[in-house]
Write a protein that holds these residues in place. Structure first.
Motif, PDB file in Angstrom:
ATOM      1  N   ASN A 227       0.290 -60.272 -12.264  1.00 28.50           N
ATOM      2  CA  ASN A 227      -0.721 -59.866 -11.278  1.00 28.50           C
ATOM      3  C   ASN A 227      -1.087 -58.391 -11.353  1.00 28.50           C
ATOM      4  O   ASN A 227      -1.867 -57.910 -10.535  1.00 28.50           O
ATOM      5  N   ASP A 228      -0.515 -57.643 -12.300  1.00 25.90           N
ATOM      6  CA  ASP A 228      -0.764 -56.204 -12.420  1.00 25.90           C
ATOM      7  C   ASP A 228      -0.571 -55.510 -11.073  1.00 25.90           C
ATOM      8  O   ASP A 228      -1.503 -54.909 -10.525  1.00 25.90           O
ATOM      9  N   PRO A 229       0.629 -55.589 -10.504  1.00 22.95           N
ATOM     10  CA  PRO A 229       0.842 -55.067  -9.142  1.00 22.95           C
ATOM     11  C   PRO A 229       0.601 -53.570  -9.016  1.00 22.95           C
ATOM     12  O   PRO A 229       0.364 -53.073  -7.911  1.00 22.95           O
ATOM     13  N   HIS A 230       0.683 -52.838 -10.133  1.00 24.73           N
ATOM     14  CA  HIS A 230       0.469 -51.386 -10.081  1.00 24.73           C
ATOM     15  C   HIS A 230      -0.976 -51.008 -10.390  1.00 24.73           C
ATOM     16  O   HIS A 230      -1.301 -49.822 -10.432  1.00 24.73           O
ATOM     17  N   GLY A 231      -1.820 -51.998 -10.630  1.00 28.65           N
ATOM     18  CA  GLY A 231      -3.233 -51.725 -10.830  1.00 28.65           C
ATOM     19  C   GLY A 231      -3.541 -50.931 -12.071  1.00 28.65           C
ATOM     20  O   GLY A 231      -4.502 -50.150 -12.102  1.00 28.65           O
ATOM     21  N   ARG A 232      -2.765 -51.141 -13.125  1.00 29.59           N
ATOM     22  CA  ARG A 232      -2.959 -50.311 -14.326  1.00 29.59           C
ATOM     23  C   ARG A 232      -4.302 -50.571 -15.008  1.00 29.59           C
ATOM     24  O   ARG A 232      -4.862 -49.676 -15.633  1.00 29.59           O
ATOM     25  N   GLY A 233      -4.777 -51.829 -14.898  1.00 27.07           N
ATOM     26  CA  GLY A 233      -6.068 -52.108 -15.512  1.00 27.07           C
ATOM     27  C   GLY A 233      -7.185 -51.254 -14.947  1.00 27.07           C
ATOM     28  O   GLY A 233      -8.170 -50.962 -15.635  1.00 27.07           O
ATOM     29  N   GLN A 234      -7.040 -50.838 -13.679  1.00 31.23           N
ATOM     30  CA  GLN A 234      -8.071 -50.039 -13.003  1.00 31.23           C
ATOM     31  C   GLN A 234      -7.720 -48.557 -12.907  1.00 31.23           C
ATOM     32  O   GLN A 234      -8.530 -47.768 -12.409  1.00 31.23           O
ATOM     33  N   ASP A 235      -6.552 -48.176 -13.389  1.00 34.88           N
ATOM     34  CA  ASP A 235      -6.069 -46.791 -13.251  1.00 34.88           C
ATOM     35  C   ASP A 235      -6.374 -46.012 -14.521  1.00 34.88           C
ATOM     36  O   ASP A 235      -5.752 -46.223 -15.569  1.00 34.88           O
ATOM     37  N   LEU A 236      -7.307 -45.088 -14.455  1.00 36.80           N
ATOM     38  CA  LEU A 236      -7.714 -44.323 -15.639  1.00 36.80           C
ATOM     39  C   LEU A 236      -6.723 -43.232 -16.019  1.00 36.80           C
ATOM     40  O   LEU A 236      -6.921 -42.557 -17.037  1.00 36.80           O
ATOM     41  N   SER A 237      -5.657 -43.066 -15.246  1.00 35.92           N
ATOM     42  CA  SER A 237      -4.662 -42.054 -15.600  1.00 35.92           C
ATOM     43  C   SER A 237      -3.592 -42.604 -16.535  1.00 35.92           C
ATOM     44  O   SER A 237      -2.714 -41.860 -16.973  1.00 35.92           O
ATOM     45  N   THR A 238      -3.646 -43.917 -16.838  1.00 39.84           N
ATOM     46  CA  THR A 238      -2.678 -44.522 -17.746  1.00 39.84           C
ATOM     47  C   THR A 238      -3.414 -45.196 -18.896  1.00 39.84           C
ATOM     48  O   THR A 238      -4.560 -45.644 -18.748  1.00 39.84           O
ATOM     49  N   LEU A 239      -2.743 -45.286 -20.034  1.00 38.44           N
ATOM     50  CA  LEU A 239      -3.329 -45.940 -21.198  1.00 38.44           C
ATOM     51  C   LEU A 239      -3.152 -47.448 -21.167  1.00 38.44           C
ATOM     52  O   LEU A 239      -3.718 -48.154 -22.006  1.00 38.44           O
ATOM     53  N   LEU A 240      -2.380 -47.958 -20.212  1.00 34.95           N
ATOM     54  CA  LEU A 240      -2.118 -49.387 -20.131  1.00 34.95           C
ATOM     55  C   LEU A 240      -3.307 -50.123 -19.518  1.00 34.95           C
ATOM     56  O   LEU A 240      -3.981 -49.603 -18.619  1.00 34.95           O
ATOM     57  N   GLY A 241      -3.554 -51.345 -20.015  1.00 34.14           N
ATOM     58  CA  GLY A 241      -4.685 -52.124 -19.538  1.00 34.14           C
ATOM     59  C   GLY A 241      -6.019 -51.594 -20.030  1.00 34.14           C
ATOM     60  O   GLY A 241      -7.051 -51.810 -19.383  1.00 34.14           O
ATOM     61  N   LYS A 242      -6.015 -50.951 -21.204  1.00 40.14           N
ATOM     62  CA  LYS A 242      -7.209 -50.276 -21.699  1.00 40.14           C
ATOM     63  C   LYS A 242      -7.450 -50.560 -23.181  1.00 40.14           C
ATOM     64  O   LYS A 242      -6.572 -51.042 -23.899  1.00 40.14           O
ATOM     65  N   PHE A 243      -8.656 -50.206 -23.625  1.00 35.79           N
ATOM     66  CA  PHE A 243      -8.936 -50.021 -25.037  1.00 35.79           C
ATOM     67  C   PHE A 243      -8.975 -48.523 -25.297  1.00 35.79           C
ATOM     68  O   PHE A 243      -9.608 -47.768 -24.557  1.00 35.79           O
ATOM     69  N   LEU A 244      -8.277 -48.129 -26.364  1.00 30.98           N
ATOM     70  CA  LEU A 244      -8.196 -46.714 -26.718  1.00 30.98           C
ATOM     71  C   LEU A 244      -8.958 -46.474 -28.019  1.00 30.98           C
ATOM     72  O   LEU A 244      -9.060 -47.357 -28.870  1.00 30.98           O
ATOM     73  N   ARG A 245      -9.455 -45.264 -28.171  1.00 30.01           N
ATOM     74  CA  ARG A 245     -10.208 -44.875 -29.381  1.00 30.01           C
ATOM     75  C   ARG A 245      -9.776 -43.473 -29.760  1.00 30.01           C
ATOM     76  O   ARG A 245      -9.962 -42.518 -28.999  1.00 30.01           O
ATOM     77  N   ILE A 246      -9.151 -43.353 -30.936  1.00 37.12           N
ATOM     78  CA  ILE A 246      -8.629 -42.062 -31.372  1.00 37.12           C
ATOM     79  C   ILE A 246      -9.066 -41.772 -32.802  1.00 37.12           C
ATOM     80  O   ILE A 246      -9.404 -42.682 -33.571  1.00 37.12           O
ATOM     81  N   ASP A 247      -9.011 -40.498 -33.148  1.00 36.10           N
ATOM     82  CA  ASP A 247      -9.375 -40.012 -34.483  1.00 36.10           C
ATOM     83  C   ASP A 247      -8.091 -39.637 -35.217  1.00 36.10           C
ATOM     84  O   ASP A 247      -7.443 -38.642 -34.878  1.00 36.10           O
ATOM     85  N   VAL A 248      -7.703 -40.440 -36.198  1.00 37.93           N
ATOM     86  CA  VAL A 248      -6.450 -40.184 -36.911  1.00 37.93           C
ATOM     87  C   VAL A 248      -6.653 -39.256 -38.105  1.00 37.93           C
ATOM     88  O   VAL A 248      -5.698 -38.969 -38.831  1.00 37.93           O
ATOM     89  N   ASP A 249      -7.868 -38.761 -38.293  1.00 37.23           N
ATOM     90  CA  ASP A 249      -8.129 -37.834 -39.393  1.00 37.23           C
ATOM     91  C   ASP A 249      -8.047 -36.385 -38.954  1.00 37.23           C
ATOM     92  O   ASP A 249      -8.184 -35.464 -39.767  1.00 37.23           O
ATOM     93  N   ARG A 250      -7.840 -36.181 -37.650  1.00 39.59           N
ATOM     94  CA  ARG A 250      -7.687 -34.819 -37.123  1.00 39.59           C
ATOM     95  C   ARG A 250      -6.524 -34.806 -36.136  1.00 39.59           C
ATOM     96  O   ARG A 250      -6.115 -35.838 -35.629  1.00 39.59           O
ATOM     97  N   ALA A 251      -6.003 -33.622 -35.893  1.00 36.79           N
ATOM     98  CA  ALA A 251      -4.961 -33.427 -34.886  1.00 36.79           C
ATOM     99  C   ALA A 251      -5.386 -32.278 -33.990  1.00 36.79           C
ATOM    100  O   ALA A 251      -5.964 -31.280 -34.462  1.00 36.79           O
ATOM    101  N   GLU A 252      -5.122 -32.424 -32.696  1.00 35.41           N
ATOM    102  CA  GLU A 252      -5.497 -31.358 -31.772  1.00 35.41           C
ATOM    103  C   GLU A 252      -4.643 -31.439 -30.518  1.00 35.41           C
ATOM    104  O   GLU A 252      -4.066 -32.493 -30.209  1.00 35.41           O
ATOM    105  N   GLY A 253      -4.538 -30.345 -29.829  1.00 36.51           N
ATOM    106  CA  GLY A 253      -3.844 -30.313 -28.550  1.00 36.51           C
ATOM    107  C   GLY A 253      -2.387 -30.699 -28.629  1.00 36.51           C
ATOM    108  O   GLY A 253      -1.845 -31.254 -27.668  1.00 36.51           O
ATOM    109  N   GLY A 254      -1.741 -30.429 -29.760  1.00 33.79           N
ATOM    110  CA  GLY A 254      -0.344 -30.785 -29.917  1.00 33.79           C
ATOM    111  C   GLY A 254      -0.111 -32.252 -30.174  1.00 33.79           C
ATOM    112  O   GLY A 254       1.036 -32.710 -30.207  1.00 33.79           O
ATOM    113  N   ARG A 255      -1.178 -33.030 -30.377  1.00 36.34           N
ATOM    114  CA  ARG A 255      -1.062 -34.457 -30.684  1.00 36.34           C
ATOM    115  C   ARG A 255      -1.263 -34.682 -32.176  1.00 36.34           C
ATOM    116  O   ARG A 255      -1.860 -33.844 -32.868  1.00 36.34           O
TER     117      ARG A 255
END
Length: 729
Positions: free
Chosen positions: A359-387
């Motif tokens: 039931n997603d009791p913590h509402g992660r699908g709707q919580d934009l502060s977490t990566l859970l319940g999401k589609f992510l898009r990243i650039d693996v050809d560059r690094a920035e911000g310590g990532r």
């Protein structure tokens, strides 16, 4: 995915505890199997009453049902929601008699070994970053610090106690089954939603599934199949639990290890190595990426993407160390997503589930502060911000202080498999559902696809709803009466069957149904069931020619969908020549007393028989439309009818029988049907009975049905099939 096991890397204490939990207790082992069988037969022989069954369901002291299972979201939520359950009484009864035989993957309990030596079993739920709660019963949860967890593993034992039926008489259990069976959902009025198998037409000639590779050497629970860039005809297969990637050549007949990262994973039924993505320029830079569950740290799992490099020939791994790209901590072993792929834009997309529990009791699908319940898009050809990666500047949430910049879209429960359609750029997703529906959707940047405010087209919870939010509906959704776990596939772009080009091919893991759909502006325009896969479909694959493959989890084999073998035209529904009572009552002559031998013949005098409308049976029998109660052991029916002029070779019987039935036309045996079915089926007419029919004249239909146990029902009609003549069995 169903089927439970114990990870291979367990301490002796935890493995022993898990195995002991899986063994029957002394009481259970002493239980007399014949006595259980006798009880089962007595239950199925009884006619249950749904009203009494509902009262039993709500009597927690006697049955515990309502103490664990909600109905339509109301009630406790330790077990699955029973809304829309329906189904066969015998199947529901089997789940009561042996609750550990088949456990829904979302309700697999976990055996947790603590550093203190204590061992707990229950549903693991997150309780912040430093602790978890282990629900050991519907009203009891134990809070445990993550640092105190030594090891954990899925259990083979259901949290539903065995022996719950022992306090109920067979008639009472029959009442309970009648109530549960009455929860079948209503048919949908939307063409974009299938609630009943009859909502989806089948192909006139289904596709064939051709074994690919060496069928004598199955893989161990494979979960991914696809081409190896730069090697014509080459492919790779992932064995999830082993953490291995295999290279296949020569039409799959020759295989060799590509990489083994088992030491970098936590193997389990739902954990391990789940996906591989080869860099768009792999042929030159030899870079590829793996998505896996890394070894536990303080009892916590992490979904990790690592980068590795292939050898100079591109046919195996170079042996160089893995480079971590992104870590996403998760709390449990379900709803972690399972896939990643490079998009047409060259960026890496990751699908992440809500991390459960239910039931997603913590509402992660709707919580934009977490990566859970999401589609992510990243650039693996560059690094920035310590990532070890960069965020594409046009990501829809980049720069927002209240959102993770990696997020590309939100509102997902478990996007186990997804794919891009290169000509259109559409991102197709199969999002595994919660209590009732599975979803297929097309995702675009910045969208919110609704979970857990919506499940498919239906409101689910308003706890995390926002008045300003716009929720995107799926292209298609199907109820759990058709399947329980969607497996996303691919849009067909091959050359074997023009009729399939442009259609999205996907399936259901459990029922093995495979469908093809078309859409326009994300609105469904057509759907057809194109076949049934030979094994549970854990994944689909695509080769360099655009042909689609299915990956079978249990048998460990890869099958190619032979698109050229099919006629995907939806089979034309049969025309009703002699109506059944499914839609409107039809009058029959009936008796429950054994008649003389000549009762099937036209000249027999049935004036003393009662007249009543069909169908005949006991209420609660699956698929039955009972218009006249029938509770005795045997029933004899007669019905005269005028048969229109035409070709009798195209005629077939339409029958719903529970149980043994004999059907006669003009005194000649047309079909003998043992056992029972759960719905109306088309049955060929014997050649002898077809020859006895008189098109354009008066005819007689006679039926004998014998009830052996459980529900009972009989109804018969005649249909005319289009196309080629029906063949007698």
């Amino acid at each position: 995915m169903n089927g439970l096991g114990i990870p291979t890397r367990l301490s002796r204490s935890l493995a022993a505890a898990t195995l002991i939990a899986a063994l029957p207790s002394s009481d259970a082992s002493a239980q007399d199997a014949p006595a259980t069988g006798e009880y089962r037969r007595a239950v199925l022989a009884a006619t249950g009453d749904a009203g009494r069954g509902r009262r039993l369901f709500e009597d927690v002291a006697r049955t515990r049902c309502a103490g664990c299972h909600p109905v339509a979201g109301k009630g406790a939520a330790l077990g699955p929601d029973f809304a829309g359950l329906g189904g066969e009484r015998s199947e529901i009864l089997d789940s009561i008699l042996d609750p550990s035989a088949k456990i829904h993957p979302d309700y697999v309990s976990t055996v947790v070994a603590l550093t203190s030596g204590r061992v707990l079993q229950g549903l693991v739920r997150p309780a912040g970053d430093a602790a978890v709660e282990i629900a050991v019963a519907a009203d009891q949860a134990v809070r445990v610090a993550r640092a105190d967890i030594e090891e954990q593993a899925p259990s083979r034992v259901s949290l539903m106690p065995a022996g719950l039926h022992e306090g109920l008489a067979p008639g009472e259990t029959a009442d309970l089954l009648a109530f549960l069976a009455s929860l079948a959902p209503a048919r949908s009025a939307s063409p974009r939603e299938a609630v009943d198998p009859r909502d989806v037409p089948r192909a006139a000639v289904p596709v064939a599934f051709r074994p690919w590779g060496d069928a004598s050497r199955p893989f161990q629970r494979p979960v991914w199949f696809g081409p190896l860039p730069g090697l014509p005809g080459g492919a790779v297969v992932i064995e999830m639990q082993r953490g291995r990637l295999w290279l296949l050549e020569d039409e799959g007949r020759r295989r060799s290890p590509f990489v083994d990262v088992g030491a970098e994973t936590t193997p389990g039924e739902l954990t391990g190595l789940t996906s591989v993505a080869f860099h768009p320029d792999f042929v030159h830079n030899r870079r590829y990426f793996l998505k896996l569950h890394s070894p536990r740290d303080g009892g916590r799992l992490t979904v990790r993407v690592i980068e590795r490099k292939a050898a100079l020939d591109g046919l195996r791994d170079s042996g160089e160390p893995s480079r971590p790209v992104i870590d996403i901590p998760v709390s449990g072993e379900t709803h972690d997503g399972g896939y990643m792929a490079f998009g047409p834009d060259g960026f890496l997309y990751l699908g992440m589930g809500d991390d459960g529990p239910q039931n997603d009791p913590h509402g992660r699908g709707q919580d934009l502060s977490t990566l859970l319940g999401k589609f992510l898009r990243i650039d693996v050809d560059r690094a920035e911000g310590g990532r070890a990666y960069a965020v594409p500047p046009d990501n829809p949430f980049a720069g927002r202080p209240d959102a993770r910049p990696e997020i590309w879209a939100s509102g997902f429960r478990e996007p186990w498999r997804f794919s891009f359609d290169p000509p259109s750029g559409d991102l197709w997703v199969g999002d595994v559902g919660e209590g009732q529906y599975e979803e297929v959707t097309i995702v675009r940047a910045g969208e919110n696809h609704g979970w857990n405010v919506y499940e498919a087209f239906h409101p689910f919870s308003d706890r995390y709803a926002r008045p300003d939010a716009r929720y995107v509906a799926p292209v298609f959704a199907y109820h759990h009466r058709l399947g329980v776990s969607v497996t996303g596939g691919y849009v067909y772009r091959g050359a074997k069957n023009p009729a399939l080009v442009g259609k999205y091919v996907f399936g259901d893991f459990e029922t093995r149904r495979v469908w093809a759909i078309e859409q326009r502006d994300r609105a469904l325009t057509s759907i057809v069931e194109i076949g049934r896969a030979p094994d549970r479909v854990v994944s689909f694959g695509l080769d360099s020619e655009g042909e689609i493959y299915v990956v079978g989890l249990d048998r460990g084999l890869i099958h190619r969908i032979d698109a050229a073998s099919a006629d995907l035209t939806p089979a034309t529904p049969a025309r009703e020549v002699l109506a059944t009572s499914r839609r409107e009552p039809v009058a029959w002559r009936r008796t429950e007393a054994r008649p003389p031998a000549e009762w099937t013949r036209e000249g027999f005098d049935d004036a003393a028989w009662a007249e009543a409308p069909g169908g005949f049976g006991s209420r609660g029998t699956p698929g039955a439309v009972v218009r006249t109660e029938w509770r005795s052991r045997e029933l004899w029916l007669r019905r005269g009818f005028d048969l229109p002029a035409g070709d009798p070779s195209r005629l077939a019987l339409s029958v719903h029988h529970d149980e043994d039935a004999e059907i006669y036309l003009n005194g000649v045996l047309a079909a003998r049907l043992p056992g029972f079915v759960a719905d109306y089926q088309e049955i060929p007419i014997s050649d002898e009975a077809r020859a006895a029919l008189r098109p354009g004249g008066r005819n007689l239909l006679a039926v004998h049905c014998r009830q052996n146990g459980g529900g009972q029902y009989i109804d018969v009609g005649i249909v005319e099939r289009p196309g080629r003549p029906t063949a007698a069995r």
